[in-house]
Design a protein around this motif. Structure first.
Motif, mmCIF file in Angstrom:
data_model
loop_
_atom_site.group_PDB
_atom_site.id
_atom_site.type_symbol
_atom_site.label_atom_id
_atom_site.label_comp_id
_atom_site.label_asym_id
_atom_site.label_seq_id
_atom_site.Cartn_x
_atom_site.Cartn_y
_atom_site.Cartn_z
ATOM 1 N N SER A 54 -132.400 59.296 56.392
ATOM 2 C CA SER A 54 -132.987 58.038 55.919
ATOM 3 C C SER A 54 -132.174 57.583 54.712
ATOM 4 N N ARG A 56 -131.984 54.894 51.591
ATOM 5 C CA ARG A 56 -132.677 53.907 50.744
ATOM 6 C C ARG A 56 -131.624 53.257 49.859
ATOM 7 N N ASN A 59 -133.792 49.346 47.445
ATOM 8 C CA ASN A 59 -135.169 49.185 47.942
ATOM 9 C C ASN A 59 -135.274 48.802 49.420
ATOM 10 N N ASN A 60 -134.184 48.904 50.162
ATOM 11 C CA ASN A 60 -134.251 48.725 51.613
ATOM 12 C C ASN A 60 -134.128 50.091 52.278
ATOM 13 N N ASP A 61 -134.893 50.290 53.335
ATOM 14 C CA ASP A 61 -134.876 51.586 54.022
ATOM 15 C C ASP A 61 -134.278 51.448 55.409
ATOM 16 N N SER A 63 -133.375 54.180 58.794
ATOM 17 C CA SER A 63 -133.385 55.578 59.235
ATOM 18 C C SER A 63 -132.667 55.702 60.564
ATOM 19 N N ARG A 200 -129.957 56.344 47.907
ATOM 20 C CA ARG A 200 -130.429 57.698 48.149
ATOM 21 C C ARG A 200 -130.362 57.947 49.658
ATOM 22 N N GLU A 202 -131.223 60.931 52.511
ATOM 23 C CA GLU A 202 -131.793 62.251 52.800
ATOM 24 C C GLU A 202 -131.440 62.616 54.231
ATOM 25 N N LYS B 102 -144.114 59.523 58.208
ATOM 26 C CA LYS B 102 -144.009 58.331 57.347
ATOM 27 C C LYS B 102 -144.244 57.098 58.207
ATOM 28 N N GLN B 104 -144.767 52.904 58.854
ATOM 29 C CA GLN B 104 -144.479 51.549 58.369
ATOM 30 C C GLN B 104 -144.909 50.538 59.418
#
Lengths: 216, 208
Positions: A54, A56, A59-61, A63, A200, A202, B102, B104
Motif C-alpha cells: 500500500s 500513501r 494523503n492519497n492511497d 494498493s 509511505r 508498506e 481495512k 473504504q
C-alpha cells in the motif's frame, strides 16, 4: 563602525558549533572487518519476489502488488492492482531507472523517482557502493556507504540481516526503511518512509502461485 | 505494398481464427436474442473464479482465486480468497472495498473507469453485452462457445483494456471465461466454475 560581529560572539558560536557536533563524533563507532552485507531481498537471477503493497502519497492511497524480477544486472518491477489492472512497469538499474509503462494518473516524475529509489535501496547489493562496517555504542553493526547517486546510505545489520536502512541526500531528502523477518531469508514486512515526499510504502511478502516459464 | 499489407493482415486474421476454431456468427440477431432471453431469466449467480494475470514484461503469471455473487439489478460481490483477502462489493452505485480488514467506500459515479468496469462485469453476468454503445462488439462461435469481442470506444477505458473476450457456453448461454487483453501483451483470464443460477443470496452478502 565595525561591520564584523563582536569577537566574543564569534567565539561563542564557534564553541557552540564544535560542542554541538561533538556527540556525533563521539559515538562509539569502530571500524569492523569481518562482516558482509548483501541485498535485503535476495532475489536470484531469473527469480522473482511478490509483495502486497500500500502506498500513501500526499494523503492519497493506492494498493496493489509489487512483482520484482532479477534480470541479471537489472531488476524488472511491475505494480498492479489486486484485481489485475497494471499501474506501471519499470526497469531499475544501479543508478537509473526506466519506465516501460505507466498509467496516466500516476505518471508523475517525482512520484516515480521516489518509488524507484525506495525499491533500489532494497534490491541493490549494498557492497556495490564502497563502504565500511562500523559498530555503534550498542554494538550494532552498520554498513556505511556513499552511493554513486549522491545518496548516503547506512545499513543496520542484525543476525547478518539488514534490519534498517537510512538514506540521506542533502538535508531535506531522507529515506527510512524498516525490514522485519519471519524465519525467511526475504523480509516479511518492509516499511518505507520518504520524508521529502511525504510518502509511505508498506509491503508484505505474498506466498502466491507464480509461473514465470509457461506463456499462455 | 497496400495489397501486401492487406494480405498479410488477412493471413494473420484467418490463421488466428483457424487456430482457435472461432468463426464469425452468421445470424447475429438470433444469438443476440438468445443472450437477451438468458439475461431476462437471470436473477442471481454465485460462482467460484480462477484468475490468471499474465505480465509479458516480467514474464510472470499470477494466479488468484475467489468467489463472486451477482444479484439483479446491479449488486456484485467479488471476493479474493487466495493468495490474499480482498473484497469488492458494488451495491446501489456504491463501491466498498475491504483490503485485509481495512475498509473504504466510494461512489461508482465518481470514478469513470470503475463505472465502465462495473458496467462490463454486470453486463457480462447478465448476458446483455451485445447492445453496448461503449464498445465495438463482434460475435464469433465454435462448437462449444459464443465468443463476444468488445473493443472499448472510450479513450480512458481503451488505455487500460485493449479488448475483452467473453466466452458464453452454447448449451447454457452462461459465461464461462473472460479474457481482458491490455494494450501491451498482458492479459487477465478469469474462469468461472461451480456456478449456481437463480439461487437466493442473503442481502448481507452485498455489504462488508
Amino acid at each position: 563602525m565595525n561591520r564584523f560581529p563582536h569577537p566574543f560572539l564569534l567565539c561563542s558560536i564557534t564553541i557552540f558549533l564544535f560542542l554541538s557536533c561533538q556527540p556525533y563524533k563521539l559515538v562509539q563507532e569502530e571500524k569492523q572487518q569481518s562482516y558482509s552485507v548483501s541485498s535485503p531481498l535476495h532475489i536470484n537471477t531469473g527469480d522473482n519476489a511478490i509483495y502486497k503493497a500500500s502506498i500513501r502519497l500526499f494523503n492519497n492511497d493506492l494498493s496493489g502488488l509489487f512483482v520484482m524480477v532479477n534480470a541479471d544486472s537489472l531488476y524488472k518491477v511491475g505494480f498492479l492492482s489486486e484485481m489485475g489492472i497494471k499501474f506501471f512497469d519499470m526497469i531499475i538499474a544501479q543508478n537509473s531507472y526506466e519506465v516501460v509503462y505507466c498509467m496516466e494518473a500516476l505518471d508523475r516524475k517525482p512520484v516515480l523517482n521516489a518509488i524507484a529509489r525506495s525499491l533500489r535501496f532494497i534490491l541493490e547489493d549494498p557492497a556495490k557502493h564502497d563502504g565500511d562496517y562500523y559498530a555503534d555504542k550498542d554494538n550494532n553493526i552498520i554498513y556505511k556507504s556513499d552511493g554513486n547517486d549522491r545518496w548516503k546510505r547506512k545499513y543496520y545489520l542484525e543476525n547478518n540481516r539488514i534490519e534498517k536502512i537510512k538514506g540521506r541526500r542533502f538535508i531535506r531528502n531522507r529515506l527510512f526503511i524498516n525490514l522485519s523477518y519471519n524465519n525467511n531469508k526475504q523480509p516479511e514486512n518492509i516499511i518505507f518512509l520518504q520524508r521529502g515526499m511525504r510518502m509511505r510504502i508498506e509491503m508484505t511478502k505474498l506466498q502466491t502461485e507464480v509461473d514465470s516459464r509457461d506463456k499462455h | 505494398m497496400k495489397t501486401f499489407l492487406i494480405t498479410l493482415f488477412c493471413s494473420f486474421y484467418f490463421t488466428a481464427y483457424g487456430q482457435s476454431d472461432f468463426r464469425p456468427v452468421q445470424d447475429i440477431d438470433a444469438v443476440g436474442r438468445k443472450l437477451d432471453n438468458m439475461a431476462k431469466s437471470l436473477n442471481s449467480i454465485q460462482s467460484d473464479f480462477h484468475q490468471e494475470k499474465y505480465m509479458d514484461f516480467l514474464d510472470v503469471t499470477l494466479v488468484s482465486k475467489g468467489k463472486f455473487w451477482f444479484q439483479k439489478e446491479n449488486s456484485l460481490r467479488w471476493q479474493y480468497t487466495e493468495p490474499y483477502n480482498y473484497i469488492v462489493v458494488i451495491n446501489d452505485g456504491v463501491v466498498q472495498i475491504s483490503d485485509d480488514g481495512k475498509d473504504q467506500e466510494f461512489q461508482v459515479k465518481g470514478n469513470r473507469i470503475f463505472e465502465q468496469v462495473n458496467n462490463i462485469i454486470v453486463a457480462s453476468m447478465k448476458g446483455d453485452v451485445i447492445d453496448n454503445d461503449d464498445f465495438d462488439v463482434r460475435l464469433f462461435e465454435n462448437d462449444q462457445y459464443y465468443l463476444v469481442r468488445l473493443k472499448p470506444l472510450k479513450r480512458e477505458v481503451s488505455q487500460v483494456i485493449h479488448e475483452m473476450e467473453m466466452y458464453f457456453e452454447k448449451t447454457s448461454l452462461q459465461i464461462s471465461k473472460i479474457r481482458m487483453n491490455e494494450p501491451n501483451d498482458d492479459y487477465t483470464l478469469i474462469r468461472y466454475t461451480n456456478r449456481k443460477i437463480n439461487e437466493p443470496i442473503p442481502a448481507s452478502v452485498f455489504t462488508l
